[in-house]
Design a protein around this motif. Structure first.
Motif, PDB file in Angstrom:
ATOM      1  N   LEU A   1      58.463  51.090  50.913  1.00  0.00           N
ATOM      2  CA  LEU A   1      57.832  49.805  51.210  1.00  0.00           C
ATOM      3  C   LEU A   1      58.876  48.707  51.268  1.00  0.00           C
ATOM      4  CD1 LEU A   1      55.404  47.962  51.614  1.00  0.00           C
ATOM      5  CD2 LEU A   1      55.152  47.843  49.122  1.00  0.00           C
ATOM      6  N   GLU A   2      59.878  48.774  50.349  1.00  0.00           N
ATOM      7  CA  GLU A   2      60.903  47.736  50.318  1.00  0.00           C
ATOM      8  C   GLU A   2      61.681  47.691  51.631  1.00  0.00           C
ATOM      9  OE1 GLU A   2      64.728  47.470  47.668  1.00  0.00           O
ATOM     10  OE2 GLU A   2      63.073  46.566  46.584  1.00  0.00           O
ATOM     11  N   GLN A   3      61.930  48.881  52.222  1.00  0.00           N
ATOM     12  CA  GLN A   3      62.647  48.912  53.495  1.00  0.00           C
ATOM     13  C   GLN A   3      61.769  48.418  54.646  1.00  0.00           C
ATOM     14  OE1 GLN A   3      63.617  53.103  53.112  1.00  0.00           O
ATOM     15  NE2 GLN A   3      65.794  52.632  53.055  1.00  0.00           N
ATOM     16  N   GLU A   4      60.453  48.536  54.504  1.00  0.00           N
ATOM     17  CA  GLU A   4      59.543  48.110  55.550  1.00  0.00           C
ATOM     18  C   GLU A   4      59.319  46.603  55.550  1.00  0.00           C
ATOM     19  OE1 GLU A   4      56.026  50.278  54.754  1.00  0.00           O
ATOM     20  OE2 GLU A   4      56.724  52.148  55.643  1.00  0.00           O
ATOM     21  N   VAL A   5      59.518  45.947  54.406  1.00  0.00           N
ATOM     22  CA  VAL A   5      59.254  44.519  54.267  1.00  0.00           C
ATOM     23  C   VAL A   5      60.499  43.723  54.637  1.00  0.00           C
ATOM     24  CG1 VAL A   5      58.675  42.669  52.635  1.00  0.00           C
ATOM     25  CG2 VAL A   5      57.536  44.898  52.470  1.00  0.00           C
ATOM     26  N   VAL A   6      60.327  42.713  55.448  1.00  0.00           N
ATOM     27  CA  VAL A   6      61.432  41.832  55.833  1.00  0.00           C
ATOM     28  C   VAL A   6      61.011  40.392  55.543  1.00  0.00           C
ATOM     29  CG1 VAL A   6      62.920  41.019  57.693  1.00  0.00           C
ATOM     30  CG2 VAL A   6      62.197  43.419  57.637  1.00  0.00           C
ATOM     31  N   ILE A   7      61.855  39.693  54.764  1.00  0.00           N
ATOM     32  CA  ILE A   7      61.517  38.330  54.333  1.00  0.00           C
ATOM     33  C   ILE A   7      62.676  37.391  54.643  1.00  0.00           C
ATOM     34  CG2 ILE A   7      61.021  36.845  52.335  1.00  0.00           C
ATOM     35  CD1 ILE A   7      59.764  39.345  50.998  1.00  0.00           C
TER      36      ILE A   7
ATOM     37  N   HIS B   1      63.922  41.902  50.905  1.00  0.00           N
ATOM     38  CA  HIS B   1      62.968  42.988  51.113  1.00  0.00           C
ATOM     39  C   HIS B   1      61.903  43.088  50.028  1.00  0.00           C
ATOM     40  CE1 HIS B   1      65.374  44.366  54.452  1.00  0.00           C
ATOM     41  NE2 HIS B   1      66.455  44.352  53.685  1.00  0.00           N
ATOM     42  N   SER B   2      61.808  42.066  49.177  1.00  0.00           N
ATOM     43  CA  SER B   2      60.759  42.075  48.155  1.00  0.00           C
ATOM     44  C   SER B   2      60.519  40.650  47.683  1.00  0.00           C
ATOM     45  CB  SER B   2      61.158  42.957  46.964  1.00  0.00           C
ATOM     46  OG  SER B   2      62.198  42.343  46.221  1.00  0.00           O
ATOM     47  N   PRO B   3      59.308  40.363  47.194  1.00  0.00           N
ATOM     48  CA  PRO B   3      59.023  39.042  46.629  1.00  0.00           C
ATOM     49  C   PRO B   3      59.958  38.697  45.460  1.00  0.00           C
ATOM     50  CG  PRO B   3      56.981  40.208  47.049  1.00  0.00           C
ATOM     51  CD  PRO B   3      58.095  41.197  47.268  1.00  0.00           C
ATOM     52  N   LYS B   4      60.340  39.722  44.691  1.00  0.00           N
ATOM     53  CA  LYS B   4      61.227  39.482  43.556  1.00  0.00           C
ATOM     54  C   LYS B   4      62.585  38.973  44.036  1.00  0.00           C
ATOM     55  CE  LYS B   4      63.205  41.675  39.441  1.00  0.00           C
ATOM     56  NZ  LYS B   4      63.342  42.947  38.687  1.00  0.00           N
ATOM     57  N   GLU B   5      63.124  39.566  45.103  1.00  0.00           N
ATOM     58  CA  GLU B   5      64.400  39.101  45.651  1.00  0.00           C
ATOM     59  C   GLU B   5      64.298  37.653  46.115  1.00  0.00           C
ATOM     60  OE1 GLU B   5      66.155  41.457  48.709  1.00  0.00           O
ATOM     61  OE2 GLU B   5      66.607  43.137  47.389  1.00  0.00           O
ATOM     62  N   ALA B   6      63.174  37.309  46.740  1.00  0.00           N
ATOM     63  CA  ALA B   6      62.981  35.943  47.207  1.00  0.00           C
ATOM     64  C   ALA B   6      62.997  34.967  46.042  1.00  0.00           C
ATOM     65  CB  ALA B   6      61.664  35.828  47.977  1.00  0.00           C
ATOM     66  N   ARG B   7      62.328  35.344  44.955  1.00  0.00           N
ATOM     67  CA  ARG B   7      62.300  34.449  43.786  1.00  0.00           C
ATOM     68  C   ARG B   7      63.681  34.339  43.153  1.00  0.00           C
ATOM     69  NH1 ARG B   7      58.082  34.673  38.640  1.00  0.00           N
ATOM     70  NH2 ARG B   7      59.007  32.939  37.509  1.00  0.00           N
ATOM     71  N   GLU B   8      64.416  35.446  43.079  1.00  0.00           N
ATOM     72  CA  GLU B   8      65.771  35.403  42.523  1.00  0.00           C
ATOM     73  C   GLU B   8      66.667  34.486  43.357  1.00  0.00           C
ATOM     74  OE1 GLU B   8      67.131  36.651  39.770  1.00  0.00           O
ATOM     75  OE2 GLU B   8      65.150  37.338  39.146  1.00  0.00           O
TER      76      GLU B   8
ATOM     77  N   VAL C   1      55.781  31.356  45.529  1.00  0.00           N
ATOM     78  CA  VAL C   1      56.409  32.138  46.600  1.00  0.00           C
ATOM     79  C   VAL C   1      56.237  33.627  46.334  1.00  0.00           C
ATOM     80  CG1 VAL C   1      58.613  32.755  47.666  1.00  0.00           C
ATOM     81  CG2 VAL C   1      58.081  30.353  47.220  1.00  0.00           C
ATOM     82  N   GLU C   2      56.499  34.036  45.107  1.00  0.00           N
ATOM     83  CA  GLU C   2      56.385  35.452  44.762  1.00  0.00           C
ATOM     84  C   GLU C   2      54.939  35.940  44.906  1.00  0.00           C
ATOM     85  OE1 GLU C   2      58.289  38.449  41.441  1.00  0.00           O
ATOM     86  OE2 GLU C   2      57.771  36.422  40.817  1.00  0.00           O
ATOM     87  N   ARG C   3      53.991  35.124  44.449  1.00  0.00           N
ATOM     88  CA  ARG C   3      52.582  35.526  44.535  1.00  0.00           C
ATOM     89  C   ARG C   3      52.102  35.543  45.981  1.00  0.00           C
ATOM     90  NH1 ARG C   3      51.740  31.856  40.077  1.00  0.00           N
ATOM     91  NH2 ARG C   3      50.621  30.463  41.503  1.00  0.00           N
ATOM     92  N   ALA C   4      52.516  34.527  46.755  1.00  0.00           N
ATOM     93  CA  ALA C   4      52.094  34.473  48.157  1.00  0.00           C
ATOM     94  C   ALA C   4      52.615  35.672  48.941  1.00  0.00           C
ATOM     95  CB  ALA C   4      52.583  33.170  48.798  1.00  0.00           C
ATOM     96  N   LEU C   5      53.879  36.020  48.737  1.00  0.00           N
ATOM     97  CA  LEU C   5      54.466  37.158  49.447  1.00  0.00           C
ATOM     98  C   LEU C   5      53.826  38.470  49.006  1.00  0.00           C
ATOM     99  CD1 LEU C   5      58.219  36.072  49.409  1.00  0.00           C
ATOM    100  CD2 LEU C   5      56.732  36.229  51.422  1.00  0.00           C
TER     101      LEU C   5
END
Length: 479
Positions: free
Chosen positions: A4-10, A168-175, A223-227
Motif C-alpha cells: 500500500l505504501e508503494q501505491e500511495v503518492v503524496i 508514501h504515507s500520512p506518517k511521512e507527511a506529518r514528519e 493532515v495525517e487524519r485527512a490523508l
C-alpha cells in the motif's frame, strides 16, 4: 506485488505565514491582528480597492530568501510576481498576487527520520504570495447558510513550499511538516503558535486513480487524519471498480472525513500573467546579505550537543526539536552537569509542559533556567530527592513562586539524619509483620512495601535506596 505504501503518492503545498514581520507583504498594515476585531487591520491595498498600488516589503523578501537557503533550495537570479485570477469572496480584488513562471527558488530538500532511516523529501519550488482573507462558517462548510469574511489576514506575507510527490504515507507527511516547522522556528521567520501560521494543501493519489487535492488543512494531526481517510476512501472506490475523480476536497475536522468541494482547477484556469504594478526582483545582493544570518540548524546543533556536552544521541535529538528548549538546555548545562541537565529537561520538564499543553516559552516565564540549575544543585548535594524536585517543578509551573520558598513551605528538604531514618525503618518493620514474613519466604519485592511506608512517613524526602538497604539489614539481623 506492491505494498500500500508503494501505491500511495503524496505531495504537499505548505503555506507559511512570515508573521514575524511588522507589516504585510504589499502595504503598511500591521501583521499583529490575531487578537483584534475582524476587519480592523485593513487598508485600500489589502482590500483591493480601485487605484490602490502594492509596494513590496523588502524584509519579507529577505525572510523568504533566508528560508530558501536553509531548505537547500536554489534561489533564482530574479523573481517576478504574477496575478493568479480566480473569484472567491476572500479575494476582494478578484486575483491573488503570487508567483508562477519565475518563482523565488527551485529545488531543495528536508531530511526526515522514518522507520527505515533518514529520507530526503525533495522540494519542487518555493514562491512568495499574499494571503487571502479568512472565511468563517457558522457550523461546517457543508451545512452553513452563510459565511463571514475577515480581511485582517488579507495581504499577509506567505511562503508556499511545494514538495515533489515523494511521500508514501500520512506518517511521512506529518514528519515532514514537523521538521519544516522546526527549521522555520530556528530561522525565526514565523510563530507557529498563531492561528493560520501554517496551512497545508495535500495532494494524494493511489495507483490506478486520479489525483485529489485536500485544501486548507490547519494542523499536522489534521493532515495525517485527512490523508488516512482519503486513502481508505480511494481504496474502496477502486475495489468497486469506480473511478477516483480529479477534484478538490475539504477536510471536515469535526467528523474526520473529506467532502467534495469542486472539480480540480488546471493551471490555465488561473490565467496567470505578470503583475504590472510590481517590478522584477534581482536576488544576488539579498542572497549575500542573508547568507550570514542563517543560524545553526537542528542537525548541526544536535551533533554539537553530543560532542560538546557528552549527552546521548536520543537526548540530543529531542533537545533540538524546539530552539527554545535547546537554548534552555545550554543555559542550564553551562552551570551544572550536562547529562543531568539533559535528563531533567527532556524526561521531566518537557513532560510536565506537554501535560499542560505548554511549550518552553512558558518554561522561561514560570521555571526559568536558573531555577532548574538550583534544583539540580540541590539534587547533587542530596538536599532534596527526585520526588521533591518534581514537586518543585510542578508547583512552579502551576502557581509560580520561589524555589526555596516552595521547599520551605512544603517541607521538601531531604531527611539526612541517620537516626531518624533508622527509627522510621525499624517502625516499618515492626508494624508490618506480614510484609516481613513475605520477604523471608522468598518474595523479595515485599521489602518495597516497607520502603514505601518510610517514604510515606517522610513525604518522599528520604532516599529510597538507602531505606531499602537499612530495612534489609534490620530484617536479616533479626532472622
Amino acid at each position: 506485488m506492491q505494498t500500500l505504501e508503494q501505491e500511495v503518492v503524496i505531495g504537499l503545498e505548505v503555506h507559511v505565514q512570515l508573521n514575524k514581520l511588522n507589516t504585510k507583504l504589499f502595504c503598511s498594515c500591521s501583521t499583529s491582528y490575531h487578537e483584534d476585531e475582524p476587519n480592523t487591520h485593513v487598508c485600500p491595498v489589502c482590500l483591493g480597492l480601485p487605484g490602490a498600488m502594492p509596494v513590496i516589503n523588502k524584509e519579507a523578501v529577505k525572510f523568504a530568501v533566508k528560508t530558501a537557503l536553509a531548505l537547500n533550495a536554489e534561489v533564482q537570479p530574479f523573481t517576478v510576481f504574477d496575478r493568479k485570477n480566480y473569484f472567491y469572496p476572500d479575494l476582494p480584488k478578484g486575483f491573488q498576487i503570487s508567483q508562477y513562471d519565475n518563482p523565488l527558488a527551485l529545488g531543495g530538500y528536508v531530511t526526515i527520520e522514518t522507520d527505515s532511516g533518514e529520507k530526503k523529501i525533495t522540494l519542487k519550488r518555493i514562491h512568495m504570495e499574499e494571503d487571502p482573507g479568512k472565511l468563517s462558517y457558522k457550523g461546517s462548510i457543508t451545512t452553513a447558510k452563510y459565511s463571514l469574511i475577515d480581511y485582517n489576514r488579507s495581504g499577509m506575507p506567505l511562503l508556499e513550499i511545494v514538495t515533489e510527490p515523494v511521500m508514501h504515507s500520512p506518517k511521512e507527511a506529518r514528519e515532514f511538516l514537523n521538521k519544516l516547522r522546526i527549521i522555520l522556528e530556528y530561522l525565526d521567520v514565523f510563530d507557529g503558535s498563531l492561528e493560520g501560521a501554517m496551512r497545508v494543501d495535500a495532494n494524494i493519489s493511489l495507483k490506478g486513480g486520479g489525483r485529489v487535492e485536500i485544501k486548507n488543512i490547519s494542523s499536522f494531526k489534521g493532515v495525517e487524519r485527512a490523508l488516512t481517510y482519503e486513502i481508505t476512501r480511494q481504496k474502496n472506490l477502486l475495489r468497486r471498480g469506480r473511478k477516483v475523480e480529479r477534484e478538490t476536497r475539504h477536510f471536515d475536522e469535526a467528523n474526520n472525513i473529506t467532502v467534495s468541494l469542486r472539480t480540480k482547477e488546471e493551471e490555465q484556469d488561473y490565467r496567470y500573467f505578470p503583475e504590472p504594478d510590481l517590478v522584477p526582483i534581482y536576488t544576488a545582493e539579498i542572497v549575500e546579505e542573508v547568507k550570514g544570518q542563517i543560524p545553526e540548524m537542528p542537525e548541526e546543533k544536535r551533533d554539537r550537543f553530543i560532542s560538546q556536552y557528552g549527552i546521548s544521541l536520543s537526548k540530543a535529538k529531542i533537545l533540538v526539536l524546539d530552539p527554545k528548549m535547546a537554548d534552555y538546555f545550554e543555559e542550564v548545562a553551562s552551570k551544572v552537569d550536562s547529562k543531568k541537565a539533559a535528563r531533567w529537561i527532556v524526561d521531566v520538564l518537557r513532560g510536565e509542559l506537554n501535560y499542560r499543553d505548554k511549550d518552553f516559552r512558558y518554561a522561561y516565564e514560570r521555571f526559568p533556567p536558573g531555577d532548574m540549575v538550583r534544583v539540580i544543585e540541590y539534587l547533587e548535594n542530596e538536599k532534596i530527592t527526585d520526588k521533591s524536585a518534581v514537586e518543585i517543578i510542578r508547583t512552579k509551573l502551576d502557581h509560580g513562586g520561589d524555589v526555596d520558598g516552595i521547599i520551605q513551605e512544603k517541607n521538601l528538604f531531604a531527611i539526612d539524619e541517620e537516626e531518624e531514618i533508622l527509627n522510621l525503618c525499624r517502625k516499618a518493620v515492626e508494624e508490618n509483620p506480614k510484609a516481613v514474613e513475605d520477604y523471608l519466604s522468598g518474595k523479595k519485592n515485599a521489602i518495597n512495601f516497607l520502603v514505601g511506608q518510610v517514604m510515606k512517613a517522610t513525604k518522599g524526602r528520604a532516599d529510597p535506596a538507602e531505606c531499602f538497604q537499612i530495612i534489609k539489614k534490620i530484617i536479616d539481623e533479626k532472622n
